[in-house]
Design a protein around this motif. Structure first.
Motif, PDB file in Angstrom:
ATOM      1  N   LEU A  15       0.838  -1.200   0.000  1.00 32.47           N
ATOM      2  CA  LEU A  15       0.000   0.000   0.000  1.00 32.47           C
ATOM      3  C   LEU A  15       0.872   1.248   0.000  1.00 32.47           C
ATOM      4  O   LEU A  15       1.973   1.247   0.561  1.00 32.47           O
ATOM      5  CB  LEU A  15      -0.890   0.009   1.248  1.00 32.47           C
ATOM      6  CG  LEU A  15      -2.058  -0.979   1.275  1.00 32.47           C
ATOM      7  CD1 LEU A  15      -2.661  -1.034   2.675  1.00 32.47           C
ATOM      8  CD2 LEU A  15      -3.127  -0.593   0.242  1.00 32.47           C
ATOM      9  N   SER A  16       0.358   2.334  -0.566  1.00 38.06           N
ATOM     10  CA  SER A  16       1.114   3.594  -0.495  1.00 38.06           C
ATOM     11  C   SER A  16       1.183   4.078   0.960  1.00 38.06           C
ATOM     12  O   SER A  16       2.086   4.822   1.322  1.00 38.06           O
ATOM     13  CB  SER A  16       0.487   4.646  -1.402  1.00 38.06           C
ATOM     14  OG  SER A  16      -0.854   4.851  -1.049  1.00 38.06           O
TER      15      SER A  16
ATOM     16  N   ARG B 126      -2.404   1.542 -12.428  1.00 39.50           N
ATOM     17  CA  ARG B 126      -2.229   2.993 -12.348  1.00 39.50           C
ATOM     18  C   ARG B 126      -0.768   3.278 -12.009  1.00 39.50           C
ATOM     19  O   ARG B 126      -0.048   2.401 -11.540  1.00 39.50           O
ATOM     20  CB  ARG B 126      -3.101   3.566 -11.226  1.00 39.50           C
ATOM     21  CG  ARG B 126      -4.596   3.440 -11.470  1.00 39.50           C
ATOM     22  CD  ARG B 126      -5.385   4.102 -10.340  1.00 39.50           C
ATOM     23  NE  ARG B 126      -5.131   3.492  -9.051  1.00 39.50           N
ATOM     24  CZ  ARG B 126      -6.068   2.878  -8.301  1.00 39.50           C
ATOM     25  NH1 ARG B 126      -7.313   2.781  -8.750  1.00 39.50           N
ATOM     26  NH2 ARG B 126      -5.758   2.374  -7.122  1.00 39.50           N
ATOM     27  N   VAL B 127      -0.354   4.528 -12.268  1.00 41.38           N
ATOM     28  CA  VAL B 127       1.013   4.934 -11.927  1.00 41.38           C
ATOM     29  C   VAL B 127       0.929   5.899 -10.745  1.00 41.38           C
ATOM     30  O   VAL B 127       0.173   6.867 -10.771  1.00 41.38           O
ATOM     31  CB  VAL B 127       1.723   5.610 -13.120  1.00 41.38           C
ATOM     32  CG1 VAL B 127       3.174   5.938 -12.753  1.00 41.38           C
ATOM     33  CG2 VAL B 127       1.690   4.704 -14.346  1.00 41.38           C
ATOM     34  N   GLU B 132       5.881   4.278  -9.384  1.00 40.82           N
ATOM     35  CA  GLU B 132       5.551   2.849  -9.215  1.00 40.82           C
ATOM     36  C   GLU B 132       4.192   2.540  -9.827  1.00 40.82           C
ATOM     37  O   GLU B 132       3.274   3.364  -9.773  1.00 40.82           O
ATOM     38  CB  GLU B 132       5.438   2.507  -7.725  1.00 40.82           C
ATOM     39  CG  GLU B 132       6.730   2.355  -6.989  1.00 40.82           C
ATOM     40  CD  GLU B 132       6.454   2.089  -5.513  1.00 40.82           C
ATOM     41  OE1 GLU B 132       6.876   1.024  -5.033  1.00 40.82           O
ATOM     42  OE2 GLU B 132       5.832   2.947  -4.844  1.00 40.82           O
ATOM     43  N   TYR B 133       4.022   1.331 -10.328  1.00 47.93           N
ATOM     44  CA  TYR B 133       2.699   0.872 -10.747  1.00 47.93           C
ATOM     45  C   TYR B 133       1.941   0.336  -9.544  1.00 47.93           C
ATOM     46  O   TYR B 133       2.546  -0.241  -8.632  1.00 47.93           O
ATOM     47  CB  TYR B 133       2.820  -0.246 -11.785  1.00 47.93           C
ATOM     48  CG  TYR B 133       3.185   0.252 -13.158  1.00 47.93           C
ATOM     49  CD1 TYR B 133       2.197   0.711 -14.040  1.00 47.93           C
ATOM     50  CD2 TYR B 133       4.519   0.288 -13.564  1.00 47.93           C
ATOM     51  CE1 TYR B 133       2.545   1.186 -15.302  1.00 47.93           C
ATOM     52  CE2 TYR B 133       4.869   0.760 -14.823  1.00 47.93           C
ATOM     53  CZ  TYR B 133       3.881   1.206 -15.677  1.00 47.93           C
ATOM     54  OH  TYR B 133       4.218   1.686 -16.914  1.00 47.93           O
ATOM     55  N   GLU B 134       0.612   0.532  -9.556  1.00 50.81           N
ATOM     56  CA  GLU B 134      -0.219  -0.125  -8.545  1.00 50.81           C
ATOM     57  C   GLU B 134      -1.437  -0.735  -9.217  1.00 50.81           C
ATOM     58  O   GLU B 134      -1.871  -0.302 -10.285  1.00 50.81           O
ATOM     59  CB  GLU B 134      -0.626   0.851  -7.428  1.00 50.81           C
ATOM     60  CG  GLU B 134      -1.535   1.966  -7.866  1.00 50.81           C
ATOM     61  CD  GLU B 134      -2.006   2.859  -6.704  1.00 50.81           C
ATOM     62  OE1 GLU B 134      -1.302   2.964  -5.688  1.00 50.81           O
ATOM     63  OE2 GLU B 134      -3.088   3.447  -6.849  1.00 50.81           O
ATOM     64  N   ASP B 135      -1.987  -1.780  -8.566  1.00 43.89           N
ATOM     65  CA  ASP B 135      -3.147  -2.467  -9.126  1.00 43.89           C
ATOM     66  C   ASP B 135      -4.431  -1.761  -8.667  1.00 43.89           C
ATOM     67  O   ASP B 135      -4.358  -0.769  -7.928  1.00 43.89           O
ATOM     68  CB  ASP B 135      -3.097  -3.964  -8.737  1.00 43.89           C
ATOM     69  CG  ASP B 135      -3.338  -4.215  -7.260  1.00 43.89           C
ATOM     70  OD1 ASP B 135      -3.802  -3.308  -6.543  1.00 43.89           O
ATOM     71  OD2 ASP B 135      -3.060  -5.341  -6.807  1.00 43.89           O
ATOM     72  N   ALA B 140       1.055  -1.825  -4.733  1.00 45.91           N
ATOM     73  CA  ALA B 140       2.196  -1.662  -5.643  1.00 45.91           C
ATOM     74  C   ALA B 140       2.517  -2.980  -6.339  1.00 45.91           C
ATOM     75  O   ALA B 140       2.375  -4.062  -5.762  1.00 45.91           O
ATOM     76  CB  ALA B 140       3.417  -1.184  -4.860  1.00 45.91           C
ATOM     77  N   VAL B 141       2.948  -2.867  -7.564  1.00 45.14           N
ATOM     78  CA  VAL B 141       3.433  -4.030  -8.305  1.00 45.14           C
ATOM     79  C   VAL B 141       4.960  -3.938  -8.294  1.00 45.14           C
ATOM     80  O   VAL B 141       5.527  -2.955  -8.766  1.00 45.14           O
ATOM     81  CB  VAL B 141       2.920  -4.025  -9.760  1.00 45.14           C
ATOM     82  CG1 VAL B 141       3.351  -5.296 -10.476  1.00 45.14           C
ATOM     83  CG2 VAL B 141       1.405  -3.848  -9.786  1.00 45.14           C
TER      84      VAL B 141
END
Lengths: 197, 197
Positions: A15-16, B126-127, B132-135, B140-141
């Motif tokens: 998570l962010s 999403r960026v 970082e990419y996230e789902d 985060a991916v």
């Protein structure tokens, strides 16, 4: 009992808000006389001279080193990108189990495993002639009434730990700490008992 | 080198043809001078007097006991019910790694991790402001160009093993043994070298 170090595994590291959740988890541990060790806090600043894969492998090395310094773990088994737990957390469970450490677990999803796999498969489970359920890929769905794959449940029970599952609202399933706090209380009680015996 | 016991982990134990695949895997190991140990072969007939959960836990105990008798493992990381490996196999990797055993891995899916998560998420990554990419869950991916979660990759590399990924046709992704056989050949070579040193 003071000073027992608890490795706090789970997919919330992605998570962010990971560091905030880590701080909340550590505070709850402290209230129960335990030292929470949150993976994202233990990552050194990545060395920009390293390649991407080497940066990832350096984190893995650091986490294995940190796990060896911990007395027990509390792992978040809330389903992650599928009906089962996060694979990184599952790896860490096996690691701690082989080291002989106590493994406590929680999940913010209390649906039976069969129901989670059925929902993931769009309800398309089939029944084999043997009576077992299988998913659309032809893969059997374990029917042992355990929370997840039997190796995970076995690691918890075999180590003397326990698992709490409690449904959290969908939007809070990776941030709710209700089941986590029950787990911490149980860990504090059990580890205190074993350290006094 | 004869007599090295290799624990053969992977989700193919859930196929109705598990025992046939186990036999094929053991035969390939034997051709390379290794003894393959297939989990489904090691399960004693369940005691019908036990409850369902206790039957599952008895299998877990048996597998942990068997793993301790093995010198190394070859684990199938082909994505299972999501973009990542089977959690039971991931648990077993951590277990073997903590015991100091060599971990070899293969996958019948050679797509990068980011691509697998994107496909699983219907392309909806999403960026973050950090790049970082996230789902869609805000998770985060990992972008370390490793095959799966960094703990899994770290267990393989840290133990001195290696990972082979090769695309198999979709219908054969849980039965193809092409990447497995490369893994066995490598394991036979590496374990032979270390036993002679």
């Amino acid at each position: 009992m003071m000073g027992k170090r608890i490795y706090l595994a789970g997919p919330e590291v992605f998570l962010s808000s990971a560091r905030e959740i880590g701080a909340r988890k550590r505070a709850i541990c402290e209230q129960h006389g335990l030292i929470g060790v949150f993976p994202a806090d233990e990552e050194a600043a990545g060395d920009p001279a390293l390649s991407r894969p080497d940066q990832g492998l350096a984190i893995s090395c650091a986490m294995e080193r940190v796990m060896r310094t911990c007395d027990a773990m509390i792992v978040n088994l809330t389903p992650f990108r599928g009906p089962s737990a996060d694979v990184g957390s599952a790896y860490e469970m096996g690691f701690m189990r082989a080291l002989g450490r106590r493994v406590f677990a929680y999940s913010n999803d209390d649906r039976p495993f069969l129901d989670r796999v059925a929902a993931f498969s769009g309800g398309a489970l089939r029944v084999r002639p043997t009576g077992e359920y299988e998913d659309p890929d032809g893969m059997a769905v374990e029917a042992f009434a355990l929370h997840d794959n039997l190796m995970l449940a076995g690691g918890v029970i075999g180590s003397g730990g326990c698992l709490f599952a409690a449904a959290a609202p969908h939007a809070e399933r990776f941030t709710s700490l209700v089941a986590f706090e029950r787990c911490v209380a149980q860990a504090a009680s059990d580890l205190g008992r074993s350290s006094r015996s």
